[in-house]
Design an enzyme around this catalytic site. Structure first.
Site, PDB file in Angstrom:
ATOM      1  N   HIS A  93       0.768  -1.259  -0.111  1.00 17.76           N
ATOM      2  CA  HIS A  93      -0.012   0.007   0.002  1.00 17.76           C
ATOM      3  C   HIS A  93       0.754   1.430  -0.068  1.00 17.76           C
ATOM      4  CE1 HIS A  93      -2.659   2.871   2.263  1.00 17.76           C
ATOM      5  NE2 HIS A  93      -3.147   2.559   1.137  1.00 17.76           N
TER       6      HIS A  93
ATOM      7  N   HIS B  75      -1.402  10.823  -1.925  1.00 16.57           N
ATOM      8  CA  HIS B  75      -2.497  10.271  -1.439  1.00 16.57           C
ATOM      9  C   HIS B  75      -3.690  11.428  -0.844  1.00 16.57           C
ATOM     10  CE1 HIS B  75      -5.293   9.326   2.032  1.00 16.57           C
ATOM     11  NE2 HIS B  75      -5.402   8.098   1.216  1.00 16.57           N
TER      12      HIS B  75
END
Length: 308
Positions: free
Chosen positions: A48, A90
């Protein structure tokens, strides 16, 4: 700042197993059209934002570390700058993972879409995590794809906050195409595009029906058939699922006529990894891929004690 878990004595025993079996198992699961590999440990482990427990998320250093740990699949997040460049980050602001507040103190709230690519390229995206990563940068999507390709990795690409960036789906596909990521090999074996936005996933499927897509969320069982029309996977937060829900997803055929899959997130400990593995998930998205892989391989080989 994350701290890398200490390597137990069993890690030495599992070291070669992790490298060999994780690559084999993940390669078997990577081709949506390929048959499974009975008897191999699963599920597939996705790093991730790279190996983000140990390196600053979404940086080239993070995906390089994932490669060194033996992981094929990396996940990232794509957003767009003021001048139209796609970058890998992100948050929709730069404040948490760069030194933007020091570099541009008068530009609050420091949104990605309010800065040019050249301005973002000057920011330090590593020191917030650890001083040893000082000077790491926010990569453009093109730079990121080049590194993933060089590392011979595979990509789970998330289109982040598409409501902020009209047309980002088509632009992302354009960049993927220009960088050689929409040929048959990449489409079949090395690329999945996902989003929390139903409209975004549906748009990607409409533009490139051959691509494997995933919806991030946990739709009600009664609503799952609607998603099966335009996506191949449902990727939920691990706290929101049960074995029955996973089974319901598996019972449907997705956009490519195959059983739908479930890749759950964010699982960073062995106990939870074993729990979701027991539910039958196909993949686990994690900041600590080595921890999760040890846990799921330990079960697969009957070595549960070594994964604690």
């Amino acid at each position: 700042m994350y701290v890398r878990p200490a390597a137990a004595a069993a890690a030495a025993f599992l070291g070669l197993t992790l490298t060999a079996l994780s690559g084999t198992a993940q390669a078997a699961a990577a081709d949506p059209g390929a048959p499974g590999a009975p008897g191999l440990p699963g599920p597939v482990v996705y790093a991730h934002r790279g190996a983000s427990a140990y390196a600053p998320e979404n940086t080239l250093a993070s995906i390089d570390l994932a490669m060194r740990l033996g992981f094929d699949w990396v996940e990232n997040d794509v957003q767009r700058t003021k001048d139209g460049e796609l970058v890998v980050i992100h948050d929709d602001t730069l404040a948490r993972t760069t030194d933007v507040e020091q570099a541009f103190p008068d530009r609050k709230p420091w949104r990605v879409k309010d800065f040019t690519a050249a301005e973002i390229a000057t920011l330090d995206a590593g020191s917030w995590f650890d001083a040893s990563f000082a000077g790491a940068r926010v990569p453009t999507l093109r730079e990121y794809l080049d590194r993933v390709q060089r590392n011979r990795q595979r990509l789970l690409l998330e289109i982040k906050k598409p409501e902020l960036y009209p047309g980002i789906e088509e632009q992302t596909l354009h960049v993927l195409d220009e960088e050689g990521w929409l040929d048959r090999d990449h489409v079949r074996r090395r690329l999945v595009v996902q989003s929390f936005s139903t409209d975004s996933v549906r748009t990607v499927h409409g533009l490139r029906p051959d691509l494997v897509t995933a919806f991030l969320g946990t739709p009600a069982v009664a609503d799952l058939p609607k998603y099966a029309a335009f996506t191949d996977r449902i990727n939920p937060w691990h706290t929101t699922i049960s074995a029955d829900w996973v089974s319901a997803v598996h019972g449907l055929r997705g956009a490519h006529g195959r059983a739908m899959e479930v890749d759950t997130w964010i699982v960073d400990d062995a106990v939870t990894a074993r729990k979701v593995q027991g539910m039958g998930v196909d993949g686990i998205i994690t900041n600590a891929p080595d921890v999760v892989q040890r846990a799921v391989i330990g079960i697969g080989l009957g070595l549960g004690a070594f994964a604690r």
